[in-house]
Design a protein around this motif. Structure first.
Motif, PDB file in Angstrom:
ATOM      1  N   ARG A 148       3.645   4.233   0.945  1.00 39.39           N
ATOM      2  CA  ARG A 148       2.895   3.124   1.537  1.00 39.39           C
ATOM      3  C   ARG A 148       2.622   2.067   0.478  1.00 39.39           C
ATOM      4  O   ARG A 148       2.340   2.389  -0.678  1.00 39.39           O
ATOM      5  N   ARG A 149       2.628   0.810   0.899  1.00 40.53           N
ATOM      6  CA  ARG A 149       2.354  -0.287  -0.022  1.00 40.53           C
ATOM      7  C   ARG A 149       1.524  -1.343   0.687  1.00 40.53           C
ATOM      8  O   ARG A 149       1.449  -1.378   1.911  1.00 40.53           O
ATOM      9  N   GLY A 150       0.904  -2.198  -0.096  1.00 41.86           N
ATOM     10  CA  GLY A 150       0.200  -3.349   0.439  1.00 41.86           C
ATOM     11  C   GLY A 150      -0.862  -2.979   1.458  1.00 41.86           C
ATOM     12  O   GLY A 150      -1.681  -2.084   1.242  1.00 41.86           O
ATOM     13  N   GLU A 151      -0.843  -3.673   2.611  1.00 44.97           N
ATOM     14  CA  GLU A 151      -1.855  -3.470   3.633  1.00 44.97           C
ATOM     15  C   GLU A 151      -1.791  -2.087   4.262  1.00 44.97           C
ATOM     16  O   GLU A 151      -2.810  -1.533   4.663  1.00 44.97           O
TER      17      GLU A 151
ATOM     18  N   LEU B  25      -1.030   0.694   2.701  1.00 42.32           N
ATOM     19  CA  LEU B  25      -1.712   1.595   1.778  1.00 42.32           C
ATOM     20  C   LEU B  25      -3.224   1.372   1.840  1.00 42.32           C
ATOM     21  O   LEU B  25      -3.997   2.340   1.849  1.00 42.32           O
ATOM     22  N   ARG B  26      -3.633   0.121   1.911  1.00 46.29           N
ATOM     23  CA  ARG B  26      -5.067  -0.185   1.975  1.00 46.29           C
ATOM     24  C   ARG B  26      -5.703   0.448   3.208  1.00 46.29           C
ATOM     25  O   ARG B  26      -6.780   1.058   3.126  1.00 46.29           O
TER      26      ARG B  26
ATOM     27  N   THR C 199      -2.591   9.012  -3.236  1.00 46.13           N
ATOM     28  CA  THR C 199      -2.212   7.862  -4.036  1.00 46.13           C
ATOM     29  C   THR C 199      -2.823   8.014  -5.422  1.00 46.13           C
ATOM     30  O   THR C 199      -3.658   8.893  -5.650  1.00 46.13           O
TER      31      THR C 199
ATOM     32  N   SER D 251      -3.726   2.852  -8.145  1.00 44.86           N
ATOM     33  CA  SER D 251      -3.531   2.132  -6.879  1.00 44.86           C
ATOM     34  C   SER D 251      -4.845   1.974  -6.127  1.00 44.86           C
ATOM     35  O   SER D 251      -5.121   0.921  -5.527  1.00 44.86           O
TER      36      SER D 251
ATOM     37  N   HIS E 208      -6.974  -1.775  -5.225  1.00 44.39           N
ATOM     38  CA  HIS E 208      -7.466  -2.272  -3.928  1.00 44.39           C
ATOM     39  C   HIS E 208      -8.986  -2.359  -3.892  1.00 44.39           C
ATOM     40  O   HIS E 208      -9.547  -3.288  -3.287  1.00 44.39           O
TER      41      HIS E 208
END
Length: 214
Positions: free
Chosen positions: A3-6, A8-9, A39, A43, A47
């Motif tokens: 997962r990345r970016g939004e 992951l958030r 994660t 990371s 965030h």
């Protein structure tokens, strides 16, 4: 796929919410949240630089999700008073849900040490509900804004008592199953709420224009 970016958030927020509900704010570490979200701490901190910032973001996520489940009173029924009844009933139904009931318990548990975070939770669950109900009463019943807010607070208070304290003290169990709106009439005594609405907010024809029985 990582997962990345939004994505992951959002995943971190969901993991953090569950961790906070299970262990409370103070006993939940950023290490534990990173592990639960699968994660790295790097990371996680990219965030959310602090645990307070993460908790505030969780509160905002709950606000959005809870608002989606509650919707607005006018979406429940075409008849204004019946819309009030079903909206109050939906709130009571959601309070029985473990995700919501545990969040209320968390806010109470952290109120002394973290008053700002606790008040944020209160606003998400109760403040938002009262404001939306008051707004509906202004539009549908012609009440002045201050009177509509007082009526909304009274109706919500009457609706959730005595169930809420019984849930908070474990006298009645919370339900793990997601409460579906289609089961509202089966899960909640709507006739009781109709009687309460009839007392607090009689039909317009029952009172002179611009006034309401005490």
């Amino acid at each position: 796929m990582a997962r990345r970016g939004e994505a992951l958030r959002a995943h971190i927020l969901d993991a953090a919410k569950l961790a906070f509900l299970e262990s409370g704010f103070e006993r939940t570490s950023m290490d534990a949240i990173a592990a639960r979200a699968e994660t790295s701490k790097r990371s996680l901190y990219a965030h959310f630089p602090t645990k307070d910032a993460l908790f505030l973001a969780v509160v905002e996520r709950i606000r959005a999700l809870f608002g989606e489940r509650m919707r607005t009173p006018g979406e429940y029924a075409g008849e204004p008073l019946e819309a009030v009844v079903q909206y109050c009933g939906r709130f009571l139904q959601l309070l029985r849900w473990s995700s919501v009931g545990k969040m209320v318990r968390l806010g109470i548990a952290e109120a002394e040490r973290l008053p700002d975070l606790a008040s944020g939770l209160y606003d998400v669950l109760f403040g938002l509900t009262v404001r939306d109900l008051a707004s509906h009463l202004v539009t549908a019943s012609g009440l002045a804004a201050d009177e509509a807010e007082a009526v909304a607070n009274e109706l919500i208070g009457l609706t959730i008592h005595p169930l809420l304290p019984r849930l908070l003290f474990g006298v009645e169990p919370l339900t793990e199953e997601t409460p579906e709106e289609a089961r509202l009439a089966a899960d909640v005594d709507l006739d009781r709420i109709r009687r309460l609405v009839g007392i607090v907010l009689p039909p317009p024809s029952a009172t002179p224009s611009g006034s309401r029985k005490a």
